[in-house]
Design an enzyme around this catalytic site. Structure first.
Site, PDB file in Angstrom:
ATOM      1  N   ASP A  10       1.985   2.998  -8.545  1.00  0.00           N
ATOM      2  CA  ASP A  10       1.675   4.365  -8.115  1.00  0.00           C
ATOM      3  C   ASP A  10       2.373   4.564  -6.773  1.00  0.00           C
ATOM      4  OD1 ASP A  10       0.384   6.920  -8.001  1.00  0.00           O
ATOM      5  OD2 ASP A  10      -1.062   6.088  -6.598  1.00  0.00           O
ATOM      6  N   SER A  11       2.275   5.779  -6.251  1.00  0.00           N
ATOM      7  CA  SER A  11       2.852   6.037  -4.931  1.00  0.00           C
ATOM      8  C   SER A  11       2.040   5.377  -3.819  1.00  0.00           C
ATOM      9  CB  SER A  11       2.893   7.544  -4.684  1.00  0.00           C
ATOM     10  OG  SER A  11       1.581   8.057  -4.731  1.00  0.00           O
ATOM     11  N   TYR A  42       4.247  11.476  -3.582  1.00  0.00           N
ATOM     12  CA  TYR A  42       5.246  11.791  -4.603  1.00  0.00           C
ATOM     13  C   TYR A  42       5.149  13.267  -5.025  1.00  0.00           C
ATOM     14  CZ  TYR A  42       6.684   6.970  -5.875  1.00  0.00           C
ATOM     15  OH  TYR A  42       7.208   5.697  -5.906  1.00  0.00           O
ATOM     16  N   GLY A  43       3.941  13.810  -4.918  1.00  0.00           N
ATOM     17  CA  GLY A  43       3.657  15.110  -5.540  1.00  0.00           C
ATOM     18  C   GLY A  43       4.428  16.282  -4.985  1.00  0.00           C
ATOM     19  N   THR A  75       2.066  12.059 -11.482  1.00  0.00           N
ATOM     20  CA  THR A  75       3.308  12.748 -11.160  1.00  0.00           C
ATOM     21  C   THR A  75       4.497  12.108 -11.889  1.00  0.00           C
ATOM     22  OG1 THR A  75       2.326  13.175  -9.003  1.00  0.00           O
ATOM     23  CG2 THR A  75       4.677  13.588  -9.214  1.00  0.00           C
ATOM     24  N   GLU A 152      -5.072   8.786   1.296  1.00  0.00           N
ATOM     25  CA  GLU A 152      -4.295   7.719   1.932  1.00  0.00           C
ATOM     26  C   GLU A 152      -4.777   7.472   3.368  1.00  0.00           C
ATOM     27  OE1 GLU A 152      -1.707   5.661   0.696  1.00  0.00           O
ATOM     28  OE2 GLU A 152      -2.207   6.467  -1.282  1.00  0.00           O
ATOM     29  N   CYS A 184      -4.356  13.499 -11.091  1.00  0.00           N
ATOM     30  CA  CYS A 184      -3.654  12.622 -10.152  1.00  0.00           C
ATOM     31  C   CYS A 184      -4.583  11.434  -9.939  1.00  0.00           C
ATOM     32  CB  CYS A 184      -3.415  13.367  -8.844  1.00  0.00           C
ATOM     33  SG  CYS A 184      -2.913  12.296  -7.481  1.00  0.00           S
ATOM     34  N   THR A 185      -4.020  10.235  -9.990  1.00  0.00           N
ATOM     35  CA  THR A 185      -4.876   9.039  -9.935  1.00  0.00           C
ATOM     36  C   THR A 185      -5.527   8.832  -8.560  1.00  0.00           C
ATOM     37  OG1 THR A 185      -2.878   7.753  -9.553  1.00  0.00           O
ATOM     38  CG2 THR A 185      -3.736   7.810 -11.810  1.00  0.00           C
ATOM     39  N   HIS A 186      -5.079   9.589  -7.561  1.00  0.00           N
ATOM     40  CA  HIS A 186      -5.771   9.526  -6.264  1.00  0.00           C
ATOM     41  C   HIS A 186      -7.120  10.258  -6.295  1.00  0.00           C
ATOM     42  CE1 HIS A 186      -1.928   8.228  -4.512  1.00  0.00           C
ATOM     43  NE2 HIS A 186      -2.534   8.059  -3.346  1.00  0.00           N
TER      44      HIS A 186
HETATM   45  N1  DGL Z   1      -1.330   9.220  -7.574  1.00  0.00           N
HETATM   46  C1  DGL Z   1      -0.159   9.925  -7.977  1.00  0.00           C
HETATM   47  C2  DGL Z   1      -0.423  10.884  -9.091  1.00  0.00           C
HETATM   48  O1  DGL Z   1      -1.227  10.516  -9.923  1.00  0.00           O
HETATM   49  C3  DGL Z   1       0.787  10.365  -6.904  1.00  0.00           C
HETATM   50  C4  DGL Z   1       0.293  11.303  -5.890  1.00  0.00           C
HETATM   51  C5  DGL Z   1       1.280  11.532  -4.777  1.00  0.00           C
HETATM   52  O2  DGL Z   1       1.849  10.574  -4.268  1.00  0.00           O
HETATM   53  O3  DGL Z   1       1.483  12.708  -4.438  1.00  0.00           O
HETATM   54  O4  DGL Z   1       0.123  11.942  -9.215  1.00  0.00           O
END
Ligand code: DGL
Length: 270
Positions: A10-11, A42-43, A75, A152, A184-186
């Protein structure tokens, strides 16, 4: 039976929501996790950047010879995987399909909300998949760019997070959804705050969790479950600061990360 590792990336911290579940339901598997913390978020990136990042993340994990790579990132799964598919030799599992299955199974009124990064929302990946599964489903998708930086920074239970959630979720509450995809996994790390705004009657779908079950099924069906791997054999790599990742990851995984978290130069894998 196969004792190779499961690669997960992941990011940043978000993919740990998926890794945690993989560790719970597949305790004998060894895992290698990469968080691209030097390039998070990443988003807000362009599609071209995301494809290049995904290539380097996958190239790095392939140096560990995994039996499967889990793209624990909404993402990358939305934007990069659909155009990369064929190039990758290792089996790849993204988060979209299993999340859509779980959301569709959960909804009763066929109104599903999606929150995700701006790049994921722009791709329309979750909506397209939902509509092709069931044309009667109504969707509303909202990008939540502040959520990833808040996670984060470890500010998951802050006033800032509460205010952002109220603002982002207002149109979704108004649409009367009974199910909300945390695309988003966050975002599962903000589940308490999100739930406060959405109310108890709305089911939250955790994309990491849904994907972990899909990984288990894949390993079972392909006779790839670990035979003799040491339980709890997990390795962690990041491209940014090791200490803040270790601190936040330990709190989230609810167990000490026993091995060193190693910093790598991800640019080398481009
Ligand atoms: N956790 C990632 C996702 O599921 C990336 C989020 C990010 O870095 O913006 O989209």
């Amino acid at each position: 039976m196969n004792d190779k590792c499961i690669g997960v990336f992941d990011s940043g911290l978000g993919g740990l929501t998926c890794l945690k579940e993989i560790m719970n339901i597949l305790p004998r598997e060894s895992t290698v996790y990469f968080g691209d913390t030097a390039r998070v978020p990443y988003g807000t990136r362009t599609n071209e950047e995301l494809i290049n990042f995904a290539k380097s993340d996958i190239n790095f994990l392939q140096t560990h010879n995994p039996k499967v790579i889990v793209v624990a990132c909404g993402t990358v799964s939305s934007v990069a995987l659909p155009v990369m598919g064929e190039e990758i030799k290792t089996p790849i599992i993204g988060v979209i399909d299993s999340t859509v299955e779980a959301a569709h199974a959960a909804t009763k009124n066929k109104k599903i909300g999606i929150i995700a990064t701006e790049a994921s929302v722009r791709s329309g990946a979750y909506e397209k998949r939902l509509k092709s599964k069931d044309p009667e489903v109504e969707t509303i998708a909202v990008g939540c760019p502040l959520f990833v930086p808040l996670v984060e920074a470890g500010k998951t239970n802050s006033e800032e997070a509460r205010n952002a959630a109220k603002e982002y979720l207002a149109p979704i509450v108004a649409a009367g959804v009974d199910t909300l995809i945390l695309g988003c996994t966050h975002y599962p790390l903000l589940a308490d705050v999100i739930s406060e705004v959405m109310g108890d009657s709305v089911t939250l779908i955790d994309s990491g969790k849904a994907t972990a079950s899909c990984v288990k099924k894949f390993l079972e069906e392909n006779n790839l479950l670990a035979f003799d791997a040491q339980a709890d054999d997990s390795k962690f790599y990041v491209s940014g600061d090791v200490h803040s990742f270790k601190r936040l990851a330990t709190a989230f995984l609810e167990k000490e990360i026993e091995t060193e978290v190693e910093k790598i130069n991800i640019e080398k894998y481009m």
